[in-house]
Enzyme design. Structure first.
Site, PDB file in Angstrom:
ATOM      1  N   LYS A  32       0.878  -1.172   0.000  1.00  0.00           N
ATOM      2  CA  LYS A  32       0.000   0.000   0.000  1.00  0.00           C
ATOM      3  C   LYS A  32       0.913   1.219   0.000  1.00  0.00           C
ATOM      4  O   LYS A  32       1.429   1.615   1.046  1.00  0.00           O
ATOM      5  CB  LYS A  32      -0.898  -0.010   1.241  1.00  0.00           C
ATOM      6  CG  LYS A  32      -1.818   1.197   1.369  1.00  0.00           C
ATOM      7  CD  LYS A  32      -3.086   1.021   0.553  1.00  0.00           C
ATOM      8  CE  LYS A  32      -4.056   2.161   0.843  1.00  0.00           C
ATOM      9  NZ  LYS A  32      -5.353   1.953   0.193  1.00  0.00           N
ATOM     10  N   GLY A 100      -4.129   0.889  -4.551  1.00  0.00           N
ATOM     11  CA  GLY A 100      -4.182   2.339  -4.621  1.00  0.00           C
ATOM     12  C   GLY A 100      -5.033   2.932  -3.511  1.00  0.00           C
ATOM     13  O   GLY A 100      -5.452   2.248  -2.570  1.00  0.00           O
ATOM     14  N   ALA A 101      -5.294   4.227  -3.632  1.00  0.00           N
ATOM     15  CA  ALA A 101      -6.105   4.943  -2.645  1.00  0.00           C
ATOM     16  C   ALA A 101      -7.314   5.545  -3.351  1.00  0.00           C
ATOM     17  O   ALA A 101      -7.151   6.306  -4.315  1.00  0.00           O
ATOM     18  CB  ALA A 101      -5.281   6.047  -1.982  1.00  0.00           C
ATOM     19  N   GLY A 102      -8.512   5.185  -2.894  1.00  0.00           N
ATOM     20  CA  GLY A 102      -9.709   5.722  -3.549  1.00  0.00           C
ATOM     21  C   GLY A 102      -9.797   5.289  -4.999  1.00  0.00           C
ATOM     22  O   GLY A 102      -9.405   4.174  -5.358  1.00  0.00           O
TER      23      GLY A 102
END
Length: 210
Positions: A32, A100-102
């Site tokens: 992450k 990923g993020a969002g």
């Protein structure tokens, strides 16, 4: 580097669950790059618990930001500047699952988005989508964004109750394969994730895509 970049059509669509699911079916490491939000726990901790994998298969985050919000804003409030050059995973001999993020157009910096990180890492993308109302629009828009950038799309994973007409529309209009459907699970465990068989050979898919 071979593996998958796991992104979503939105936040809270199940990227972390899909990442854990991948790790129950693959000999892979998890990474992450940017963690925004640490309560009740980080995504790395959640994935390790769900997939029941050893600590050495969890690669350390490049940035851990306290607040659960878009990374550019979480970084600003933490007094941190995200450097894209630092978003490279440690070396590994395994496949890698990067979460990923969002969604893909969530900003990481003043000029870079999650989709730019996916391009930088050159991994095939697995797009996580809800199965419920609204998913067709969100998923097709996400597919269009990926293809405009020329990024390789390995497939879509759908989360939620079985909705055959939404799956059919995404496959038809998006010209993409849904490689798995993850239903609502009464108990979220490694065993329950293992029972969900991918519809394609994940290792071959990861190694075959450019």
């Amino acid at each position: 580097m071979q593996g998958f970049f796991v992104t979503g059509t939105d936040t809270d669509v199940g990227k972390t669950i899909v990442s854990a699911w991948l790790l129950t079916h693959l000999d892979a490491d998890y990474w992450k790059p940017v963690q925004a939000g640490t309560e009740p726990e980080t995504d790395s901790v959640t994935v390790r618990k769900l997939a029941e994998i050893s600590a050495d298969r969890i690669l350390p985050e490049a940035y851990v930001l306290p607040l659960a919000m878009a990374p550019h804003e979480a970084a600003r409030r933490a007094g941190v500047t995200i450097d894209m050059a630092k978003l490279e995973p440690p070396a590994t001999n395994r496949l890698i699952v990067v979460e990923g993020a969002g969604g893909m157009l969530v900003p990481l910096t003043d000029s870079d988005y999650v989709i730019d990180l996916a391009a930088q890492l050159e991994l095939p993308v697995l797009l996580v989508a809800r199965s419920t109302l609204g998913t067709i629009n969100h998923t097709l828009l996400s597919i269009e964004a990926l293809r405009r950038r020329g990024l390789p799309l390995a497939g879509v994973v759908m989360n939620g109750p079985e909705t055959p007409h939404n799956r059919a529309a995404i496959e038809r209009y998006g010209a993409v394969s849904v490689i798995a459907e993850i239903p609502w699970l009464p108990e979220l465990t490694r065993a329950s994730l293992l029972e969900i068989e991918p519809e394609l050979d994940l290792e071959k898919l990861a190694r075959a895509m450019p």
